[in-house]
Motif scaffolding. Structure first.
Motif, mmCIF file in Angstrom:
data_model
loop_
_atom_site.group_PDB
_atom_site.id
_atom_site.type_symbol
_atom_site.label_atom_id
_atom_site.label_comp_id
_atom_site.label_asym_id
_atom_site.label_seq_id
_atom_site.Cartn_x
_atom_site.Cartn_y
_atom_site.Cartn_z
ATOM 1 N N ASN A 256 -6.865 1.813 -10.623
ATOM 2 C CA ASN A 256 -6.112 1.571 -9.392
ATOM 3 C C ASN A 256 -6.334 0.132 -8.970
ATOM 4 O O ASN A 256 -7.424 -0.233 -8.532
ATOM 5 C CB ASN A 256 -6.583 2.536 -8.293
ATOM 6 C CG ASN A 256 -6.164 3.959 -8.570
ATOM 7 O OD1 ASN A 256 -5.026 4.216 -8.928
ATOM 8 N ND2 ASN A 256 -7.092 4.899 -8.432
ATOM 9 N N PHE A 257 -5.315 -0.674 -9.119
ATOM 10 C CA PHE A 257 -5.453 -2.104 -8.832
ATOM 11 C C PHE A 257 -4.687 -2.400 -7.546
ATOM 12 O O PHE A 257 -3.455 -2.392 -7.523
ATOM 13 C CB PHE A 257 -4.889 -2.917 -10.000
ATOM 14 C CG PHE A 257 -5.317 -4.356 -9.997
ATOM 15 C CD1 PHE A 257 -6.361 -4.789 -10.799
ATOM 16 C CD2 PHE A 257 -4.703 -5.282 -9.167
ATOM 17 C CE1 PHE A 257 -6.766 -6.118 -10.803
ATOM 18 C CE2 PHE A 257 -5.105 -6.617 -9.152
ATOM 19 C CZ PHE A 257 -6.134 -7.037 -9.974
ATOM 20 N N ASP A 258 -5.442 -2.615 -6.504
ATOM 21 C CA ASP A 258 -4.823 -2.869 -5.205
ATOM 22 C C ASP A 258 -4.551 -4.362 -5.073
ATOM 23 O O ASP A 258 -5.417 -5.140 -4.687
ATOM 24 C CB ASP A 258 -5.763 -2.388 -4.098
ATOM 25 C CG ASP A 258 -5.145 -2.607 -2.720
ATOM 26 O OD1 ASP A 258 -4.030 -3.159 -2.649
ATOM 27 O OD2 ASP A 258 -5.777 -2.231 -1.731
ATOM 28 N N ALA B 21 0.821 -1.211 0.000
ATOM 29 C CA ALA B 21 0.000 0.000 0.000
ATOM 30 C C ALA B 21 0.855 1.261 0.000
ATOM 31 O O ALA B 21 1.894 1.315 0.646
ATOM 32 C CB ALA B 21 -0.924 -0.005 1.206
ATOM 33 N N SER B 22 0.407 2.271 -0.721
ATOM 34 C CA SER B 22 1.031 3.597 -0.685
ATOM 35 C C SER B 22 0.085 4.579 -1.326
ATOM 36 O O SER B 22 0.009 4.663 -2.553
ATOM 37 C CB SER B 22 2.350 3.626 -1.441
ATOM 38 O OG SER B 22 2.721 4.992 -1.616
ATOM 39 N N THR B 23 -0.631 5.309 -0.506
ATOM 40 C CA THR B 23 -1.615 6.236 -1.050
ATOM 41 C C THR B 23 -0.949 7.454 -1.678
ATOM 42 O O THR B 23 -1.411 7.962 -2.697
ATOM 43 C CB THR B 23 -2.578 6.673 0.055
ATOM 44 O OG1 THR B 23 -2.938 5.534 0.836
ATOM 45 C CG2 THR B 23 -3.842 7.246 -0.527
ATOM 46 N N ARG B 24 0.128 7.938 -1.072
ATOM 47 C CA ARG B 24 0.802 9.134 -1.587
ATOM 48 C C ARG B 24 1.367 8.918 -2.980
ATOM 49 O O ARG B 24 1.075 9.673 -3.902
ATOM 50 C CB ARG B 24 1.962 9.515 -0.670
ATOM 51 C CG ARG B 24 1.574 10.069 0.652
ATOM 52 C CD ARG B 24 2.779 10.096 1.567
ATOM 53 N NE ARG B 24 3.827 10.921 1.026
ATOM 54 C CZ ARG B 24 4.130 12.136 1.469
ATOM 55 N NH1 ARG B 24 3.475 12.633 2.482
ATOM 56 N NH2 ARG B 24 5.077 12.835 0.920
ATOM 57 N N SER C 86 -6.380 -8.444 -3.542
ATOM 58 C CA SER C 86 -7.023 -8.963 -4.751
ATOM 59 C C SER C 86 -6.622 -10.391 -5.028
ATOM 60 O O SER C 86 -6.231 -11.147 -4.142
ATOM 61 C CB SER C 86 -6.663 -8.089 -5.937
ATOM 62 O OG SER C 86 -5.372 -8.445 -6.378
ATOM 63 N N SER D 169 -1.289 8.323 -5.554
ATOM 64 C CA SER D 169 -2.017 9.543 -5.909
ATOM 65 C C SER D 169 -1.226 10.407 -6.883
ATOM 66 O O SER D 169 -1.783 10.966 -7.833
ATOM 67 C CB SER D 169 -2.336 10.346 -4.644
ATOM 68 O OG SER D 169 -3.200 9.611 -3.799
#
Lengths: 316, 316, 316
Positions: free
Chosen positions: A83-85, A62-65, A89, A68
């Motif tokens: 956006n494929f997390d 994970a890395s939202t920054r 998944s 984004s």
């Protein structure tokens, strides 16, 4: 790795690492990014550039920054963004990372940023990707975070000019676990930086050849003496849990970047941090917010750099 | 707070609360929203309005419904949308909320909806935001949810006209923990509502001046007698766990809005609920789905209101 | 269910199941999808088709792959996409699935793909949806996954032509728990497939009339003998935990599709898998990546099929 990312005609096929990337390619990317700065913060000026193409953020960690920043860069080039997390998944269901990549490729997506917790994972995916697919390493293990390295170099250029041979740069903190530091070191060497100083406690400095050519010290005052640029690194909380750091207070006392300690640097020295910051741990809050801080400029440059890399990789 | 959200020339700089918002500003927003209703449910009519600008949903507390409404509003104005889930991001890593905001600002995003679990958190962010940034409070603590207040007022106007002085409105339920109720109360007072009745068990009503000027009762029949509008609030499940409500059955018996009890209201009274509903707890299922229900109209108006607020804040 | 999805004039109102879908409708969808293949993998050719309309992926059960395919299909038709993760949203707060759907409808969204863990849940939502709303079943329980069925048929047509009466198709694996297999079986029967063979261990085969008209065997060699198409299904890990499969090794030995076993099929037989794959469990890695594999073609066709279904349902 450079043959995987660099075609024999000098064209960049993927951006996996700054290690071994020829200086002219690096400079070309920085110049492209500089030219894109006016378009990187909104507006519709570049919407036609990659319109109709799809861009996928494929994050196994994970890395939202970072996600984004890439997402905004892609949108400003007119791309559709997926956006494929991958941490929540199919990968969980036993699918290999390469099968996940190939599946999204088959949906007509040919440009990816991939983040992965394992060293070399993005290069491994690039080796297995379809011919027209381009991959950008959004950070793998402790190895590389090349767009961060590029945005850091762009920020230094904007403040200090293009002649890196005249510059003294200090990198402070947990270099051992930092892919950011590794990419910065590769770039600084490629650009011929005059002097690179690395400062941190011995157990947070790498034992391999990462620091070749650097002046290494555990004395922050010595490290900052006369520098043009002071980059400090994020201290991950788990370092303390792992016993690598006695306490956050002790770390701040010894390695925290503060206004007082920066007095040893050149009067016009800038302060950099890759974010997210632990205020009061690796950096003094007032310094982060002060006039010598280039931290938000780094973030802003990140969008321009990512636009430049996408345009370069997609041959526009 | 009003000086933070309202410039001296009457321009709205942020939308943080309806508390203290002058009636003319409130009416202007409602009239804008009313005019946008035809564009709020699809179509391309308003795509050029904010094309090339970016909008960020910055949620420190999860809410898919509110986030979706804002997202659709932004898309219909042509904006790029960045959904930043701050509950699973850098914030977890020790970054302050303000640093998260500033980071996204630096990426060229200047319009945000922020939801936060703490009272006053959005105002605090507004105080620290860059000059060109506009913030919309998407709900903070128990304090305010101003776009919900606006969409509720728009819904009442559509059904009952613009003269609120002739209206009797009942608000039923857990007002104490409700930011929706607080925003509705501020708006109803600003619009000169004829009578505001508040009904709920004593331990779910606020003890401060939230209810000033309201007729307060724990008798639902008395509260509904002759009203034009009956608004009921969601009962959070944790109220029962906290011992504030003896049982859902008892709550429904005493404070559940039903067709039978609504017989005391005016024949053309409407029923409102901010959602998500607990059918059979705070509202009878048949009433929620019946001809007097304005609940889906509220949802529909939410998109128009959010478009209006964005256009207002961004000076278009 | 067919009256819910098929209007009396033959128009498709929702796509809920392939069970009972008339062959001409099915063929029409396949022909539309075939024509859309050139637009399904990027480009701007179909952007005007549904521009200004909104599409929502409403998933009560997580699925990044299927959601991504639908999202890309919608974007390539010019739609705004709202990804509504109902497994982490209001539904958790006690809201019914129908209230969630109606809420998003009220925001001006009229086209949905819904995935739900319960059999029949999507049809139930279709029964309660607003008149202009169209629903696509993105997989419900073990019942149906109609777009997967369609993309499988499209893939077979592309390789084997439109006359299914000449084809022998084997479906191998856990048919009992597979909505993919059920949709494939409905489609193969509707298209007049010459012979359908089903192969798996007895406790992974359904006991109801799912397999009517099929040749059923637990002998993989017999099942593959002379077939044109070998479809294998994903083996969910929980089957082993539930004791339905002795070991992954035993399953692979008895039911794993391998190059060696495929020697019994026709020389030009193709291999299919709905993904995500467990390499070395239900399929040999080399076979999945080999020249007879149509697996990535299936994925690619998924985007075209979903575009076709959206255009059909929205009357374009």
């Amino acid at each position: 790795m450079s043959d995987l990312q660099l075609a024999s005609d000098g064209r960049l096929r993927h951006l996996l690492t700054l290690d071994g990337l020829p200086a002219p390619v690096l400079v070309r990317l920085l110049e492209r990014a500089e030219a894109l700065v006016p378009h990187a913060h909104g507006g519709s000026g570049m919407r036609a550039a990659l319109a109709g193409q799809a861009f996928c953020t494929l994050f196994f960690e994970a890395s939202t920054r970072t996600r984004s920043s890439f997402q905004l860069a892609a949108q400003r080039l007119g791309m559709d963004v997926l956006n494929f997390d991958a941490s929540t998944s199919s990968t969980r269901k036993g699918e290999t990372a390469l099968d996940t990549l190939r599946t999204i490729e088959a949906m007509g997506v040919h440009c990816f940023v991939v983040r992965h917790h394992e060293d070399g994972a993005v290069a491994a995916l690039a080796a297995g990707a379809a011919g027209q697919t381009v991959l950008i390493n959004g950070g793998d293990g402790r190895s590389a975070h090349p767009t961060q390295g590029l945005l850091d170099m762009l920020t230094i250029r904007q403040h200090k000019g293009t002649d890196f041979s005249r510059l003294k740069v200090a990198i402070v903190g947990d270099v051992r676990h930092s892919r950011v530091a590794r990419s910065d070191l590769h770039a600084l060497r490629a650009l011929g930086c005059g002097e690179i100083r690395v400062c941190g406690p011995a157990n947070l400095l790498p034992q391999d050849d990462t620091l070749r050519g650097c002046t290494v010290t555990d004395d922050l005052d010595a490290a900052l003496d006369g520098v043009d640029v002071a980059m400090t690194l994020r201290l991950q909380r788990e370092r303390m849990e792992d016993g690598l750091v006695p306490s956050l207070e002790a770390y701040y006392r010894d390695y925290g970047l503060t206004g007082a300690r920066l007095a040893r640097a050149k009067p016009d020295a800038i302060v950099m941090h890759p974010g997210p910051m632990n205020r009061g741990v690796e950096i003094e809050a007032a310094l982060a917010d002060g006039p010598r801080s280039a931290i938000l400029r780094q973030v802003a440059n990140g969008v321009a750099v990512r636009m430049a890399v996408m345009l370069e990789l997609l041959g526009r």
